[in-house]
Design an enzyme around this catalytic site. Sequence first.
Site, short mmCIF file in Angstrom:
data_model
loop_
_atom_site.label_atom_id
_atom_site.label_comp_id
_atom_site.label_asym_id
_atom_site.label_seq_id
_atom_site.Cartn_x
_atom_site.Cartn_y
_atom_site.Cartn_z
N ARG A 20 0.83 -1.22 0.00
CA ARG A 20 0.00 0.00 0.00
C ARG A 20 0.86 1.26 0.00
O ARG A 20 0.55 2.22 -0.69
CB ARG A 20 -0.96 0.00 1.18
N ASN A 38 -6.40 -2.62 2.35
CA ASN A 38 -6.37 -4.06 2.55
C ASN A 38 -7.79 -4.57 2.72
O ASN A 38 -8.58 -4.00 3.48
CB ASN A 38 -5.57 -4.42 3.81
#
Length: 91
Positions: A20, A38
């Site tokens: 990320r 996520n």
Amino acid sequence: MGLARLHAIVEGEVQGVGFRRYVQIHAVRLGLKGYAKNLPDGTVEVVAEGYEESIQQFLNYLWKGPPLALVTKVTHKLESYKGEFTSFDTY
């Protein structure tokens, strides 16, 4: 090229490996706004808005991932630009 919105689901070894943050760095560098999140199933959802050319470049980074990631699949679609983001965040 005009403005667009990318919605992608990235599969593989993409959680707990800096994916990320990696996505965020490249999104900001390309002038994209949105988020990387996520999901409970082990995938990462990515939504990014900006110029189509930048989004196409960004897709290459989603496939590559950071060194510890192993991307096996990127499912994506281009949508109409909505202009709802002011930054690129991670969740």
